[in-house]
Design an enzyme around this catalytic site. Structure first.
Site, PDB file in Angstrom:
ATOM      1  N   HIS A 155      70.710  65.680  54.375  1.00  5.98           N
ATOM      2  CA  HIS A 155      71.258  65.397  55.707  1.00  5.98           C
ATOM      3  C   HIS A 155      72.733  65.046  55.558  1.00  5.98           C
ATOM      4  O   HIS A 155      73.137  64.479  54.536  1.00  5.98           O
ATOM      5  CB  HIS A 155      70.487  64.234  56.337  1.00  5.98           C
ATOM      6  CG  HIS A 155      70.838  64.049  57.781  1.00  5.98           C
ATOM      7  ND1 HIS A 155      71.962  63.383  58.189  1.00  5.98           N
ATOM      8  CD2 HIS A 155      70.219  64.479  58.913  1.00  5.98           C
ATOM      9  CE1 HIS A 155      72.016  63.392  59.513  1.00  5.98           C
ATOM     10  NE2 HIS A 155      70.973  64.054  59.971  1.00  5.98           N
ATOM     11  N   GLU A 183      73.307  71.639  61.202  1.00 10.28           N
ATOM     12  CA  GLU A 183      73.832  70.575  62.066  1.00 10.28           C
ATOM     13  C   GLU A 183      75.329  70.404  61.799  1.00 10.28           C
ATOM     14  O   GLU A 183      75.701  69.809  60.778  1.00 10.28           O
ATOM     15  CB  GLU A 183      73.157  69.237  61.753  1.00 10.28           C
ATOM     16  CG  GLU A 183      71.659  69.208  61.920  1.00 10.28           C
ATOM     17  CD  GLU A 183      71.105  67.783  61.922  1.00 10.28           C
ATOM     18  OE1 GLU A 183      70.248  67.520  62.755  1.00 10.28           O
ATOM     19  OE2 GLU A 183      71.541  66.951  61.115  1.00 10.28           O
TER      20      GLU A 183
HETATM   21  O1  G3P Z   1      69.034  64.655  61.974  1.00 11.84           O
HETATM   22  C1  G3P Z   1      69.360  64.774  63.316  1.00 11.84           C
HETATM   23  C2  G3P Z   1      70.753  64.481  63.602  1.00 11.84           C
HETATM   24  O2  G3P Z   1      71.661  64.369  62.589  1.00 11.84           O
HETATM   25  C3  G3P Z   1      71.277  64.811  64.915  1.00 11.84           C
HETATM   26  O3  G3P Z   1      71.609  63.578  65.452  1.00 11.84           O
HETATM   27  O4  G3P Z   1      72.032  62.024  67.243  1.00 11.84           O
HETATM   28  O5  G3P Z   1      73.129  64.246  67.253  1.00 11.84           O
HETATM   29  O6  G3P Z   1      70.693  64.072  67.694  1.00 11.84           O
HETATM   30  P1  G3P Z   1      71.874  63.478  67.004  1.00 11.84           P
END
Ligand code: G3P
Length: 215
Positions: A89, A137
């Site tokens: 992550h 992400e």
């Molecule tokens: O692992 C999920 C994450 O990093 C996304 O976070 O708060 O943008 O949904 P968020």
């Protein structure tokens, strides 16, 4: 597939982790949606005892039974009943330990959700490690109010093309059913999110909306 990463939000650790996981289970049962949670290792035992939905741990260490003080042991995570682990992550990048971590998780029989920061990394990880899921992400959108699905749909489309047969999850700023719908339309198989739930006044309502986005 919806995976909610509890991170270390105060609303999602300790007793709150158990309560929040139960809400996820309730909505999963109600809607039939595939909903899983990714919890802090400290909360793994309590959450596993409380719910039957799939539970991931947020990371593991390259460690085994024996002389590994303070480590999150993949085999123990599996033995306890977790289905898998997030790996790499962007808040827990593994650097040179990545290959060893993937190998350790695989050896323990844990499913791997391997996080990537962009489409090129997603492609590299899919080819090199063949994880169960790649989760892309963009770090600059994590924890923000704008979903990756509207801020950067291209990274999703490009990742889908590049990961081949490995199912792609997308995350960062995902908040509602529309975001889920868009993610699927762009070719993703699901979403990974955190603050949309951990900061929500009514997590059950948000989860129902997210689940509706899968249809
Ligand atoms: O692992 C999920 C994450 O990093 C996304 O976070 O708060 O943008 O949904 P968020």
């Amino acid at each position: 597939m919806i995976i909610v990463n509890f991170k270390t939000y105060e609303t999602a650790v300790g007793e709150n982790a158990v309560a929040l996981a139960k809400i996820h289970e309730m909505v999963a049962e109600e809607t039939g949606a595939p909903i899983a949670v990714a919890v802090n290792a400290l909360d793994l035992a309590a959450v596993l005892k409380a719910v039957r939905i799939p539970v991931f741990v947020q990371s593991i260490d390259v460690a085994g039974f024996g002389s590994c003080t303070g480590s999150i042991v993949p085999e123990l995570v599996k033995k306890m009943g977790a289905v898998g682990t997030l790996l790499n992550h962007s808040e827990k990048r593994l650097g040179e330990n990545l290959a060893k971590s993937v190998a350790a998780a695989k050896a323990a029989g844990l499913q791997i959700v391997l996080c990537a920061e962009d489409d090129d990394e997603a492609a590299k990880f899919a080819a090199e490690f063949e994880p169960d899921f790649v989760a892309v992400e963009p770090p600059e959108l994590i924890g923000g109010d704008i979903s990756v699905t509207s801020a950067n749909p291209a990274v999703i489309e490009d990742s889908v093309k590049k990961v081949g047969a490995i199912p792609l999850l997308v995350g960062a700023g995902v908040k509602n059913g529309e975001d889920v719908k868009t993610a699927l339309k762009l070719g993703a198989k699901g979403v990974l999110l955190a603050s949309g739930i951990t900061k929500a006044e009514n997590p059950a309502a948000v989860l129902r909306d997210l689940a509706a986005g899968l249809n």
